[in-house]
Design an enzyme around this catalytic site. Structure first.
Site, PDB file in Angstrom:
ATOM      1  CB  SER A 195      -8.340  -0.527  12.158  1.00 20.54           C
ATOM      2  OG  SER A 195      -8.370  -0.547  10.752  1.00 20.54           O
TER       3      SER A 195
HETATM    4  N1  SAH Z   1     -10.338   1.123   8.483  1.00 20.80           N
HETATM    5  C1  SAH Z   1     -11.067  -0.065   8.076  1.00 20.80           C
HETATM    6  C2  SAH Z   1     -10.075  -1.186   7.853  1.00 20.80           C
HETATM    7  C3  SAH Z   1     -10.528  -2.259   6.948  1.00 20.80           C
HETATM    8  S1  SAH Z   1      -9.247  -3.499   6.681  1.00 20.80           S
HETATM    9  C4  SAH Z   1     -12.008  -0.420   9.221  1.00 20.80           C
HETATM   10  O1  SAH Z   1     -11.685  -0.049  10.355  1.00 20.80           O
HETATM   11  O2  SAH Z   1     -13.025  -1.053   9.008  1.00 20.80           O
HETATM   12  C5  SAH Z   1      -8.549  -2.943   5.173  1.00 20.80           C
HETATM   13  C6  SAH Z   1      -9.499  -2.913   3.996  1.00 20.80           C
HETATM   14  O3  SAH Z   1      -8.730  -2.643   2.830  1.00 20.80           O
HETATM   15  C7  SAH Z   1     -10.247  -4.209   3.723  1.00 20.80           C
HETATM   16  O4  SAH Z   1     -11.621  -3.957   3.737  1.00 20.80           O
HETATM   17  C8  SAH Z   1      -9.774  -4.618   2.326  1.00 20.80           C
HETATM   18  O5  SAH Z   1     -10.781  -5.247   1.562  1.00 20.80           O
HETATM   19  C9  SAH Z   1      -9.374  -3.268   1.730  1.00 20.80           C
HETATM   20  N2  SAH Z   1      -8.455  -3.328   0.605  1.00 20.80           N
HETATM   21  C10 SAH Z   1      -7.416  -4.186   0.415  1.00 20.80           C
HETATM   22  N3  SAH Z   1      -6.805  -3.922  -0.751  1.00 20.80           N
HETATM   23  C11 SAH Z   1      -7.460  -2.884  -1.323  1.00 20.80           C
HETATM   24  C12 SAH Z   1      -7.305  -2.156  -2.534  1.00 20.80           C
HETATM   25  N4  SAH Z   1      -6.338  -2.448  -3.415  1.00 20.80           N
HETATM   26  N5  SAH Z   1      -8.145  -1.152  -2.785  1.00 20.80           N
HETATM   27  C13 SAH Z   1      -9.147  -0.816  -1.914  1.00 20.80           C
HETATM   28  N6  SAH Z   1      -9.334  -1.472  -0.748  1.00 20.80           N
HETATM   29  C14 SAH Z   1      -8.510  -2.494  -0.453  1.00 20.80           C
END
Ligand code: SAH
Length: 202
Positions: free
Chosen positions: A57
């Site tokens: 993010s």
């Molecule tokens: N805060 C993290 C953001 C990652 S993007 C960072 O800064 O790295 C959001 C993440 O949510 C992705 O890795 C995606 O795979 C995950 N995601 C999407 N749907 C999901 C679900 N139903 N359960 C768990 N994770 C999920």
């Protein structure tokens, strides 16, 4: 540019205000959570691809979410969407005294990526899980705080159920950031901040 530079910028523009949160941003190097090809851009205030359709993010977005969440040193936190593990590390640092972070990621490869990134910090208060975060993590509930980096159409019922009374959820719904306080078993208070873009919940 260094990690300190972008943290100083987030402080001077008042996005970051809480000392405990600022200390965490200073202690956790964002470069440790990006893919090697993204290292040169680790300190830019923008999301970066980490593969599998996911992004680490944008620092400003994470700073706003943490300032709204206000994790306490003793908070039990559920994080949905581990991704790179960057927010996981910030949370672990903030709740270091006696709180715990339970983070759930849908994509097994990303959970492994986060695990490798987090290894550099030797946290003893982080547990990572692979699974559908929409269901929360019943075994470890109730939580003081729930934070999601992926957006849905509504704040999920399971999250509301797994939140302590007096607890708070910060999560995106469509392109808004929702701050939801649990006042009693069935009563919630909602605030909405608009103008964000998030990866959708799968
Ligand atoms: N805060 C993290 C953001 C990652 S993007 C960072 O800064 O790295 C959001 C993440 O949510 C992705 O890795 C995606 O795979 C995950 N995601 C999407 N749907 C999901 C679900 N139903 N359960 C768990 N994770 C999920």
């Amino acid at each position: 540019m260094t990690n300190q530079d972008f943290v100083e910028k987030l402080i001077s523009d008042k996005t970051l205000q809480t000392p405990r949160i600022i200390n965490a941003f200073k202690a956790i190097d964002r470069k440790d959570f990006v893919l090697s090809e993204g290292e040169g851009r680790a300190y830019e205030d923008r999301p970066l691809s980490i593969g599998f359709g996911a992004t680490i993010s944008q620092p400003t977005t994470i700073a706003i979410m943490l300032e709204k969440l206000q994790p306490e040193p003793t908070s039990n936190v559920l994080e949905v969407g581990t991704g790179s593990g960057y927010l996981t590390a910030l949370l672990a640092k903030i709740v270091w005294d006696s709180g715990e972070v339970f983070s759930i990621e849908y994509i097994p490869e990303l959970k492994e990526f986060a695990k490798a990134n987090l290894k550099k910090y030797n946290f003893r208060n982080v547990s990572l899980f692979v699974g559908d975060g929409k269901k929360g993590l019943k075994e470890y509930a109730p939580f003081d705080k729930i934070i999601s980096s992926a957006s849905g159409n509504e704040i999920l019922k399971e999250w509301k159920r797994q939140l302590k009374i007096g607890g708070r959820i910060v999560a995106p719904v469509d392109d808004n950031l929702i701050v939801l306080d649990k006042l009693s078993k069935r009563k919630f208070k909602e605030n909405k901040i608009s103008g964000f873009i998030f990866v959708p919940l799968q």
